[in-house]
Structure formats: structure tokens, C-alpha cells
Motif scaffolding. Structure first.
Motif, PDB file in Angstrom:
ATOM      1  N   LYS A   1       0.272 -35.923 -27.284  1.00  0.00           N
ATOM      2  CA  LYS A   1       0.886 -37.042 -26.621  1.00  0.00           C
ATOM      3  C   LYS A   1       0.259 -38.303 -27.270  1.00  0.00           C
ATOM      4  O   LYS A   1       1.097 -39.107 -27.674  1.00  0.00           O
ATOM      5  CB  LYS A   1       0.411 -37.069 -25.263  1.00  0.00           C
ATOM      6  CG  LYS A   1       1.059 -38.260 -24.590  1.00  0.00           C
ATOM      7  CD  LYS A   1       0.960 -38.369 -22.929  1.00  0.00           C
ATOM      8  CE  LYS A   1       1.540 -39.529 -22.376  1.00  0.00           C
ATOM      9  NZ  LYS A   1       1.302 -39.731 -21.044  1.00  0.00           N
ATOM     10  N   PRO A   2      -1.033 -38.715 -27.711  1.00  0.00           N
ATOM     11  CA  PRO A   2      -1.186 -39.595 -28.731  1.00  0.00           C
ATOM     12  C   PRO A   2      -0.687 -39.783 -29.804  1.00  0.00           C
ATOM     13  O   PRO A   2      -0.099 -40.824 -30.307  1.00  0.00           O
ATOM     14  CB  PRO A   2      -2.884 -39.510 -28.694  1.00  0.00           C
ATOM     15  CG  PRO A   2      -3.191 -38.492 -27.509  1.00  0.00           C
ATOM     16  CD  PRO A   2      -2.128 -37.550 -27.216  1.00  0.00           C
ATOM     17  N   LYS A   3      -0.551 -38.573 -30.714  1.00  0.00           N
ATOM     18  CA  LYS A   3       0.150 -38.803 -31.737  1.00  0.00           C
ATOM     19  C   LYS A   3       1.645 -39.290 -31.643  1.00  0.00           C
ATOM     20  O   LYS A   3       2.293 -39.845 -32.413  1.00  0.00           O
ATOM     21  CB  LYS A   3       0.043 -37.391 -32.658  1.00  0.00           C
ATOM     22  CG  LYS A   3      -1.059 -37.466 -33.553  1.00  0.00           C
ATOM     23  CD  LYS A   3      -1.122 -36.009 -34.369  1.00  0.00           C
ATOM     24  CE  LYS A   3      -2.158 -36.004 -35.129  1.00  0.00           C
ATOM     25  NZ  LYS A   3      -2.143 -34.645 -35.934  1.00  0.00           N
ATOM     26  N   THR A   4       2.476 -38.552 -30.447  1.00  0.00           N
ATOM     27  CA  THR A   4       3.781 -39.033 -30.281  1.00  0.00           C
ATOM     28  C   THR A   4       3.952 -40.430 -30.139  1.00  0.00           C
ATOM     29  O   THR A   4       4.860 -40.960 -30.699  1.00  0.00           O
ATOM     30  CB  THR A   4       4.042 -38.060 -28.926  1.00  0.00           C
ATOM     31  OG1 THR A   4       4.012 -36.679 -29.294  1.00  0.00           O
ATOM     32  CG2 THR A   4       5.530 -38.425 -28.608  1.00  0.00           C
ATOM     33  N   LEU A   5       2.916 -40.949 -29.057  1.00  0.00           N
ATOM     34  CA  LEU A   5       3.200 -42.395 -29.015  1.00  0.00           C
ATOM     35  C   LEU A   5       2.689 -43.086 -30.179  1.00  0.00           C
ATOM     36  O   LEU A   5       3.452 -44.261 -30.254  1.00  0.00           O
ATOM     37  CB  LEU A   5       2.139 -42.802 -27.928  1.00  0.00           C
ATOM     38  CG  LEU A   5       2.089 -42.208 -26.323  1.00  0.00           C
ATOM     39  CD1 LEU A   5       1.082 -42.512 -25.430  1.00  0.00           C
ATOM     40  CD2 LEU A   5       3.750 -42.533 -25.749  1.00  0.00           C
TER      41      LEU A   5
ATOM     42  N   ASP B   1       4.610 -27.760 -22.191  1.00  0.00           N
ATOM     43  CA  ASP B   1       4.157 -28.857 -21.698  1.00  0.00           C
ATOM     44  C   ASP B   1       2.874 -29.113 -22.089  1.00  0.00           C
ATOM     45  O   ASP B   1       2.514 -30.261 -22.081  1.00  0.00           O
ATOM     46  CB  ASP B   1       4.301 -28.755 -20.030  1.00  0.00           C
ATOM     47  CG  ASP B   1       5.846 -28.562 -19.390  1.00  0.00           C
ATOM     48  OD1 ASP B   1       6.582 -29.318 -20.226  1.00  0.00           O
ATOM     49  OD2 ASP B   1       6.035 -28.170 -18.263  1.00  0.00           O
ATOM     50  N   GLU B   2       2.257 -28.040 -21.923  1.00  0.00           N
ATOM     51  CA  GLU B   2       0.557 -28.346 -22.621  1.00  0.00           C
ATOM     52  C   GLU B   2       0.816 -28.592 -23.962  1.00  0.00           C
ATOM     53  O   GLU B   2      -0.048 -29.666 -24.356  1.00  0.00           O
ATOM     54  CB  GLU B   2      -0.041 -26.787 -22.783  1.00  0.00           C
ATOM     55  CG  GLU B   2      -0.405 -26.130 -21.165  1.00  0.00           C
ATOM     56  CD  GLU B   2       0.925 -25.416 -20.839  1.00  0.00           C
ATOM     57  OE1 GLU B   2       1.920 -25.374 -21.437  1.00  0.00           O
ATOM     58  OE2 GLU B   2       0.959 -25.191 -19.668  1.00  0.00           O
ATOM     59  N   GLU B   3       1.716 -28.378 -24.977  1.00  0.00           N
ATOM     60  CA  GLU B   3       1.738 -28.824 -26.264  1.00  0.00           C
ATOM     61  C   GLU B   3       2.156 -30.323 -26.379  1.00  0.00           C
ATOM     62  O   GLU B   3       1.695 -31.178 -27.217  1.00  0.00           O
ATOM     63  CB  GLU B   3       2.559 -27.963 -27.012  1.00  0.00           C
ATOM     64  CG  GLU B   3       1.973 -26.576 -27.559  1.00  0.00           C
ATOM     65  CD  GLU B   3       3.099 -25.549 -28.081  1.00  0.00           C
ATOM     66  OE1 GLU B   3       2.630 -24.795 -28.680  1.00  0.00           O
ATOM     67  OE2 GLU B   3       4.146 -25.950 -27.856  1.00  0.00           O
TER      68      GLU B   3
END
Length: 1007
Positions: A936-940, A929-931
Motif C-alpha cells: 500500500k505505501p508504494k501504491t500511494l 488483499d494481503e499483497e
């Protein structure tokens, strides 16, 4: 395999180290161990055949040197043996349940249990072979003592004078002498089979020049048949004219006699080489007798009848008069005389032309016997002009008005000299040797022997050379004439073809017209023979080891240059035609690229040049202006991923390096090595016209093999700098460890400063999945089989068909969309530019998309446009995407979460005793979950980018997108794989994810 010393009193055998076993091929057992003997397939053993223990002092499988190990053919009535393979000597037999057969297998086709006696074929009848006397010396001398010596050398001496005639003879002797030395060197650099001059040139310079000169040389020999036959017909017609007989008229009489003669010679040739050789010996004896008769005739005092025809025995003033030239007629010049004389010097290759019918060891015994030098002295006996009328004596006319040297000997030939009606003398009579001789009929017999023997030799040589050319299948249609008959493999069809060509030129019926035609063709052949010797010497190939040492590469080069120069000095237009034919045939062979490999000096020269250029590149530092994307493409067997091969080949062809890499997983063994290095892959690439190298390696796993390729592929500065691979389409159905290996390959490439490209196509890249069960399965593995890391003992893959791909078709006026989102050094821009330089993509419009701010959209567009214009790429359509950082749609975010869900660390794993460090070490693909929160910004961003691609590039021809980079240790492999999947999913056009190595590949400076 361990070698155990054989003690004097101890019987140590290989059976103490290994149990009995056998290796079975397709047709039965090939070898086996039993007791202390290593058995061949014919039932014999090493101990009995080679006495290895006696030679080495060891009870070993190694065998001593043997002729059979190096020969390409079997001896009649004897089974050929083969050496043990390296696998048998090196591997532990007990650990391999299915060892491979010998590397060098022979005597295939044997059924199990057959004995050695059954293997021995019935001895065939030995073909007729000739030694150096019959096959070389007599044949060469008969060709040299031919029609020119008897019928044209006196006339040439009258035109050029004794001095220039010596020069003509010396020049011819130098050319043929140098060519003879070059031929001897080439002929002794290995065993020479049938084909003579063609065989020597083609195996030395390769099929390109060898094939063209083979056709020319065979044609020249066929025309030489006509030349010698016309000389014979001239003599017969002259005898008929003396007796007052005639068939039609002089010219047609020569044609009729010539056609009949060629027909008779064809019958002798069809009777076989043995009869032809016997006829040559008879002709040789007749010519020797005629020479003796001629020499005796020059000593006998001249009778009044002979004096009336211009013969006065040896006289110093006649020698002085005839020493200077007296040119007459249109052919009256030095090179005109040389062109007529030179065909007489071409006999040095008569023995080489029947090399297939010579005994072993005779191929290099090519001899030259220039016997014309002494003949020039005999011109001191004859004046140039005489009437032949007994009443033309000086007593019957005024001595003051007498013209000519004959006046000093009581003869006045003034009238015929003034009116140019003299019928005798050196300048007017071709049959002057009969006049000088002691007994004229013997000279006539010599002329018959010389002309018929030379014509017969050429009639045999031309089909033999042509037959070898036909069997090599370098040109279409002519293969029909390559069929042989009888124990000597006689080319019957070739004889008929040579007969037809000879008859066509016999109809010309003019010796002085036919001879110059032959001269240019023979000079062209001699030039290439000498150049072959020079080229083979200058390349310093270890395979150039002629046993004949008395040659010089620089003399060979001189001979080649002089031959070409004389070709143009003789008849420039004929030289252009000959060279034009050679160039045309050379171009055809270069275009067709026949599948032959003769180890030519051209291959050695190409290697030397490539090696020299590669080394010279090390002296020059890299420069951005000379940057080229040199691609290592992980294709596996290239035929399995043709779209990947075609795409990279499109922008690297004639521009930069392309290497198709193939990793065969498994332990090193003959089977895996054969699979990795199979020539079928290179054949497939060549047939598809892809200019690429192929490099196969054997490794325990895919990632290790790719590391080997990344670090070991290339040579010097010609080494890859971009890794290009296919997208792992079925990663969700594959083992998690395979995902980690795939992403690990990308990380390894970044660590080694490679640029990385990943190509994804909607329909996938693999076309022959059944052929990939053991080769590079890590990209697209089917759910049923997963990843197979073992190599079954199967034969190398066969050449695959050539399926068409989207990259082989014209792209029309579509768009090439480039999403230059991050500056990677310019590789994302350079690749589409190289693509547009190709004809199939030239009409496509390149659109460049960059991220930006809606407040500064136009300003940012001008900045990017200005930067691209400085790179001179020709891209004029730039669009700023201000909404690229907007939040993606919720359903797309949920779709990504479903994608990554199976790889997240669940609650049970968190509550267990396994620490996070241990979990990352054992399962590096798992995502915490930490990763997820950290990245998260790159994923979005990847989710949003896919939405943008769907909106803007749905109808593009191809899409280039800057590939995201996941930090090693912070971005798990499953998360990184999900980014690549999300970014490129559901797109119809091919998508290339590009990431340079962050070093400039574009510059707007000129230095």
C-alpha cells in the motif's frame, strides 16, 4: 530426412517413407516426390540428372556437386537446376501441410503443367569472343609499340642519354610488370565480366574507389586516343611538308588530319568488335615488318645523304657520346622524359579493358611485351645534331674549329650547332627511325599501323570501361551512356562520348603536352590496382583464392607506393588534381551509399579490424568513466515503432551500441527465419540514418525470445547493458498471461543485471499494427486479436515508409524534467545529459526534481546540487519536492482500485478448495488483499507521483522518472503493471521510466 541404404536386391524407394506431394510456388509446382524420384520443376529428376544412388549408395534426395548450383547465370539453351533445400532434407514432410519452396529457386515464370521443352529458351546468337592471341597479346603489344616508340623514343634518348633511357624503360617496366602480376592475381580470383580495370578494382576495393578510378581510367583512355592520333597526324604532316604540300599551317594541318582520323576510327569501332580485331591483326603484321626493316637499316652502311643527316651506322664513340644526357628545352629533365615515355607502357591493360569480349579463361592472360630495351642500342648510330646539308663536309672548312662528334667522320655541323638551327639528328628530328631504316616507307607504314592500332584500341577500351561503370549506377546522369546495342552489347553512346573527348584533345595538336596528362591518370590507376591486390591479400579473406600464384603482396604494395611517388615527381599539380578527383568521387559514393555488394576486400578489412578491436577490448577491464548505455531495444520490426527507434538512436548515435531486437513467435521454419532475419529491417534503419544493429530471433513465446536476446545479443564487451522497451498500453484488454510475460521480461532483465527503461507516449508507439500480427505483440495488443503466437506462411515484410516522430523535430527552449527519486547508480541523470548533447535538444533546460523534507528543503537542495556539480553534467536547476510523500487525492485512489479490481482474488476464490500457493502458481497475476495491504505505501506513492508530474511537468519536452521496482514473488504482475500505468498516465509529454542496475555509471573521480 532419413537415408535408407539401397540393398542390392531390394527396391527401397522414398515413396515407402513419404506419400506423394508437391510444393506450389506462386507460378506453379516447383518440386515433388513421386515414387523414388525427386522431381525438379522442369520435369526431370535427381535420379536421371545426378545419379545420386550411384554416387552415394543411398536412395536419397541429396545430389552430387554440380556447376549449376554455384553459377549466377544460365547457360544458353539449357535449364538451370537447383539443389534441394535444407528443409526438404531435414524436416518431416508429413508434419508440414504447406512446406516452403526451395531456398534456391530458378526458372520462375513457368505456368503449371508446362513441360521442360517449353522452358528452354531459343538459343541466342553467341557474341563474338576473342582468345588470348587476338584479344590479349596482339592488343597489348600494339599498344606498347605505339606512337612513343616510333616518334619520341629517339628524342628521349637524345635528351636523357642511353643510360638514363634504360633507367626510364626499366622503371616503367617494373611498375607495369608488378601491375601486370597484380592484375593477373585479381583477374584469376573469379570470373571477370566486362569493364576491365574498373571491374577489377571496383570488385576488389569496392564501389567507392572503383567508381572514381573507373571514370579516370576511361577518361585517360579517351585522351590516349587523341595522343596516338596526333602522332599519326604529325607523320602525315611531315610527309606533306617533304612534298611541299600544306592545308593551312603545320599546327592546323595536324588538327584537321587528327579530326578526320578519329572520325574514321569511330566508324571502324561502330562496325563492331570483329572488324576492329581484324584491323588490329593487319596493323600487327605491318609493325613487325617495319621492325625488321629498321634492324636491317642499322646494319646497312650509311650513304652520304644519311651521313649528312647524322646517321653513321654503329660506332663506339657515338654510343659513348649518346650514353650521357644532354638536356634541352623546358622538358629537359628525367621526370619530364619519363612522363612522355610512360604512356607507351600502359598497353599491358589493353586486353583487360575488353574483358567482356574475351573467351572464358582468357581474363587472366594479361601479357606485357616491353620491346624498348634493344631499341636503345640503336641510338649508337645517330649523332644528336646534323644539318642535312651535303656541303657541310670537313674538307670545306677548318678542322680545328669543327664541333661535334661528326667531325671524326668528315662532317662539320658547327654552324647549325652554334646557331641551334640543326634540323636533323636525334635531338631535332622526331622521324629519325625512317632515316635509319632500310626502306623509309615501311617505317611510315609502321607508324601508321602503330598509331592507328593504339588509337583504335583506346577508342574501344574507353567506352567498354565506361559502359560497365554506367550500368552499376554509382553516379547520376551517366547511366544514359550504359545502353548497349547488338549481340556484343556495343556501347554506341559511349563511343560517341569518347570521340568527342578525343577530338577536344586532338585540337591541342602537341604530343609532348598530351602525354604527361595521361601519365598521371594511368599511374593513379596502376597504384590502385596494386593496392587492390595488396589489400585483398592482407585481409586474409577466405574468398581470396587467385589461381595465379606468381605475385607478392609486398611487391604490389611497393608498386602502389612507387606509382604515387612518381605521380608527384612528374607533375605535382596534376597529381593533386588526379587525387582530388578520386577523393571527390570517393566522397560522393560514400555519401550516396549505392546498394551494391561485391564482396570487396574493404568489407573483409572492416571485418578484420572490427574483430581485432572487439578482441582487444577483452584485455581492458570496464571503468565507470568509459561507461556507455548500450541499449537492447525491443522494437519488433523497427518500422513498426519508429518513435522508439528515433528516441534511442538520438542519444546512442556515434556514442554507444544500439540493437533493435525482434522476436518472431512460432516454431523454427524457413518462413519464420526469413521473417526474423529479413534485410528489409536493416534497409529501413539505414534509410532512416539510424546507427543500429538488428537482431531477430525465433521463439515459442515472447518472453523466451527476449531471454535469448538478453543473454545472446552483443559480442564480447560490446554487449547491451540497458533494456529499453515500449509501455504495454493496452494491457487491461489483453490476456492476463501476456501481462505476466511482460512484467516477467522486466524481472528477467533485472536478474541479468540490466538497466531497464520503459518509454510511454500519449499517442502510443505502434504505427503499423497490421504488420505486427505475429511479431512482438506483447506490448500493445488490440482487444480484437489478443496475442497471436503463430506465424502464417507469408513473405518477409516489405520496407515500410518513414513516418515522422516527435524525436525528429527541434525541441526549442522546452524543459527536460528529471525526477531522480531513488539512486539507481546515476542512469536516470546520464540519459538526459546525453540527450542534451544532441543539436535538437541542446537548447532545452534540464530540471532535476528530488524528494525531501520541508524543514530541510534548502539544505537538501544544496546537497543534491553539490553532488550533481561534481558529476560535471551542467545541470543547474534542482528543486526539492517536500510534498511528494503527501496523501494522494481520494478520487485518484479510487481510480487505482478500479484499475486493479479485475485482478483481485474475490471471495468465491477464497472460499474454494484452491490454496493460495496453487493460485499464485496458476495465476501469478492475481492480487490478494494481503499483497494489496503490504504494498500500500508504494501504491500511494505512485498515485501521488502522478499528481506531482501533472503539476510540474505538463509542458515539458520529455520526462525522466525513476522506475519503481516490484519484488519478485511479493508484487504480482498485475499490481506492478498498475503502478507503471498510474505513474505515467494522462501525461502529454513522452515519459521514460528509468531504473539502473544499482551500479555506478557516474563518477567524480579522475581515475
Amino acid at each position: 530426412m532419413e537415408e535408407v541404404p539401397a540393398a542390392p536386391n531390394e527396391g527401397i524407394s522414398l515413396s515407402a517413407l513419404r506419400s506423394q506431394f508437391s510444393v506450389n510456388g506462386e507460378e506453379g509446382p516447383k518440386y515433388g516426390f513421386e515414387g523414388s524420384r525427386y522431381h525438379y520443376g522442369d520435369g526431370t529428376s535427381v535420379a536421371s540428372q545426378n545419379s545420386s544412388q550411384i554416387l552415394t549408395g543411398y536412395d536419397t534426395l541429396d545430389v552430387g556437386p554440380n556447376y549449376d548450383f554455384y553459377a549466377n547465370t544460365n547457360a544458353l539453351g539449357r535449364v538451370r537446376r537447383s539443389r534441394p533445400s535444407l528443409f526438404q532434407l531435414h524436416s518431416n514432410i508429413e508434419e508440414d501441410s504447406c512446406p516452403p519452396p526451395l531456398y534456391e529457386e530458378t526458372n520462375t515464370g513457368r505456368a503449371p503443367g508446362d513441360s521442360s521443352e517449353d522452358d528452354v529458351e531459343e538459343p541466342q546468337s553467341e557474341p563474338t569472343r576473342f582468345g588470348w592471341v587476338k584479344g590479349v597479346m596482339i592488343r597489348c603489344m600494339l599498344n606498347i609499340w605505339g606512337v612513343i616508340l616510333y616518334l619520341r623514343l629517339p628524342w628521349i634518348t637524345a635528351q636523357a642519354g642511353i643510360g638514363l633511357t634504360w633507367v626510364i624503360i626499366l622503371l616503367s617496366s617494373c611498375i607495369t610488370g608488378i601491375t601486370g602480376l597484380s592484375t593477373s592475381a585479381i583477374a584469376t580470383n573469379g570470373r571477370v565480366k566486362g569493364g576491365g580495370t574498373y571491374f577489377l578494382i571496383s570488385r576488389s576495393l569496392g564501389p567507392e574507389l572503383g567508381g572514381s578510378i573507373g571514370l579516370i581510367f576511361a577518361f585517360a583512355n579517351a585522351v590516349a586516343v587523341a595522343m596516338h592520333t596526333v602522332g599519326f597526324a604529325e607523320t602525315v604532316q611531315a610527309l606533306m611538308q617533304e612534298s611541299g604540300a600544306s592545308i593551312v599551317d603545320p599546327i592546323n594541318d595536324i588538327r584537321i588530319i587528327g579530326v578526320i582520323t578519329v572520325t574514321c576510327l569511330l566508324a571502324i569501332s561502330l562496325a563492331g568488335m570483329e572488324w576492329e580485331a581484324k584491323a588490329q591483326v593487319l596493323f600487327f603484321i605491318v609493325i613487325l615488318v617495319s621492325f625488321a626493316n629498321y634492324i636491317v637499316g642499322t646494319i646497312i652502311p650509311a650513304t652520304p645523304q644519311k651521313q649528312a643527316k647524322g646517321f653513321f651506322s654503329y660506332q663506339a664513340d657515338i654510343f659513348a657520346e649518346n650514353f650521357v644526357p644532354s638536356w634541352r628545352g623546358p622538358e629537359g629533365n628525367f621526370f619530364g622524359m619519363f612522363s612522355i615515355f610512360f604512356p607507351s607502357a600502359t598497353g599491358i591493360l589493353a586486353g583487360a579493358n575488353i574483358s567482356g569480349d574475351l573467351k572464358a579463361g582468357e581474363k587472366g592472360s594479361l601479357d606485357e611485351r616491353e620491346m624498348f630495351n634493344s631499341d636503345a642500342y640503336y641510338r649508337a648510330c645517330l649523332v644528336r645534331d646534323a644539318s642535312g646539308i651535303m656541303n657541310d663536309t670537313l674538307a670545306m672548312s677548318s678542322a680545328d674549329s669543327c664541333q661535334g662528334l661528326a667531325c671524326q667522320y668528315g662532317w662539320d655541323f658547327t654552324d647549325c650547332i652554334t646557331n641551334r638551327t640543326c634540323t636533323y639528328g636525334l635531338s631535332n628530328q622526331y622521324q629519325s627511325m625512317s632515316l635509319v631504316s632500310g626502306f623509309a616507307p615501311l617505317i611510315t607504314a609502321g607508324i601508321f599501323g602503330a598509331t592507328l592500332s593504339s588509337a583504335l584500341a583506346c577508342l574501344v577500351s574507353a567506352p567498354k570501361v565506361f559502359q560497365c561503370l554506367c550500368k552499376d549506377n554509382l553516379y547520376p546522369v551517366i547511366g544514359f551512356f550504359g545502353k548497349g546495342n547488338g549481340k556484343n552489347d556495343e556501347p554506341i553512346r559511349g563511343y560517341v562520348l569518347a570521340y568527342i573527348i578525343a577530338v577536344c584533345f586532338v585540337l591541342i595538336a602537341e604530343l609532348n603536352t598530351i602525354a604527361p596528362i595521361i601519365s598521371n591518370f594511368f599511374l593513379c590507376s596502376y597504384a590502385l590496382i596494386n593496392f587492390s591486390c595488396f589489400h585483398a591479400s592482407i585481409t586474409n579473406s577466405p574468398g581470396w583464392r587467385p589461381s595465379f600464384r606468381f605475385y607478392s603482396k609486398w611487391m604490389s604494395l611497393l608498386g602502389a607506393v612507387v606509382s604515387v611517388i612518381i605521380m608527384f615527381l612528374l607533375t605535382w599539380w596534376a597529381a593533386l588534381i588526379a587525387i582530388g578527383i578520386v577523393i571527390f568521387l570517393l566522397g560522393y559514393v560514400l555519401y550516396k551509399r549505392p546498394s551494391v555488394n561485391w564482396g570487396s576486400s574493404v568489407q573483409a578489412g572492416s571485418y578484420n579490424m572490427a574483430l581485432s578491436y572487439c578482441v582487444s577490448l577483452n584485455q581492458v577491464d570496464d571503468h565507470i568513466k568509459n561507461y556507455r548505455p548500450q541499449c537492447l531495444v525491443l522494437t519488433g520490426p523497427p518500422s513498426c515503432r519508429p518513435a522508439l527507434v528515433d528516441f534511442v538512436g538520438t542519444f546512442t548515435k556515434n556514442l554507444s551500441l544500439m540493437i533493435c531486437g525482434n522476436v518472431v513467435t512460432g516454431g523454427p521454419s524457413p518462413a519464420t527465419l526469413d521473417t526474423a532475419s529479413s534485410n528489409s529491417h536493416v534497409t529501413w534503419l539505414n534509410k532512416r540514418q539510424i546507427k543500429s544493429f538488428y537482431h531477430g530471433v525465433v521463439a515459442n513465446d515472447l518472453r523466451t525470445g527476449v531471454k535469448m536476446l538478453l543473454q545472446g545479443a552483443g559480442l564480447g564487451r560490446i554487449r547491451p547493458n540497458v533494456l529499453l522497451t515500449g509501455f504495454k498500453r493496452d494491457w487491461r484488454k489483453d490476456k492476463p498471461s501476456c501481462i505476466d510475460n511482460y512484467i516477467g521480461i522486466l524481472h528477467d532483465a533485472f536478474d541479468l543485471q540490466y538497466g531497464v527503461c520503459v518509454l510511454r507516449m500519449r499517442e502510443g508507439l505502434d504505427v503499423f499494427r497490421q504488420a505486427q500480427t505475429h511479431v512482438n505483440p506483447g506490448f500493445e495488443a488490440s482487444p480484437e486479436r489478443g496475442v497471436n503466437t503463430s506465424v502464417p506462411p507469408a513473405p518477409p515484410p516489405q520496407p515500410q515508409p518513414q513516418p515522422s516522430t516527435v524525436f525528429q523535430s527541434q525541441q526549442g527552449k522546452k524543459t527536460i524534467d528529471v525526477y531522480w527519486l531513488f539512486d539507481d547508480g546515476g542512469l536516470t541523470l546520464l540519459l538526459p545529459y546525453l540527450l542534451t548533447r544532441k543539436k535538437r535538444w541542446a537548447r532545452c533546460k534540464v530540471r532535476v526534481f528530488v524528494g525531501g523534507d520541508i524543514q530541510r528543503k534548502e539544505e537538501q537542495r544544496k546537497e543534491v546540487m553539490d553532488l550533481i556539480s561534481k558529476f560535471r553534467l551542467g545541470f543547474h536547476d534542482v528543486e526539492v519536492l517536500p510534498d511528494i510523500n503527501a496523501r494522494p487525492q481520494p478520487e485518484h485512489v479510487r481510480r487505482f482500485e478500479d484499475l486493479i479490481g479485475p485482478y483481485r482474488i474475490n471471495t468465491a476464490q477464497k472460499d474454494g478448495h484452491v490454496t493460495a500457493e496453487q493460485l499464485n502458481q496458476d495465476c501469478p497475476w492475481m492480487v490478494s488483499d494481503e499483497e494489496i495491504e503490504t504494498n500500500k505505501p508504494k501504491t500511494l506513492r505512485q498515485i501521488r507521483l502522478n499528481e506531482v508530474l501533472q503539476d510540474y511537468s505538463r509542458d515539458a519536452a520529455i520526462i525522466f522518472v525513476t522506475m519503481p521496482v516490484g519484488r519478485r514473488g511479493q508484487c504480482p504482475s498485475a499490481l506492478y503493471m498498475a503502478w507503471l500505468e498510474t505513474l505515467s498516465r494522462d501525461l502529454r509529454p513522452p515519459v521514460l521510466l528509468v531504473r539502473g542496475n544499482q551500479e555506478n555509471v557516474l563518477t567524480f573521480y579522475c581515475q
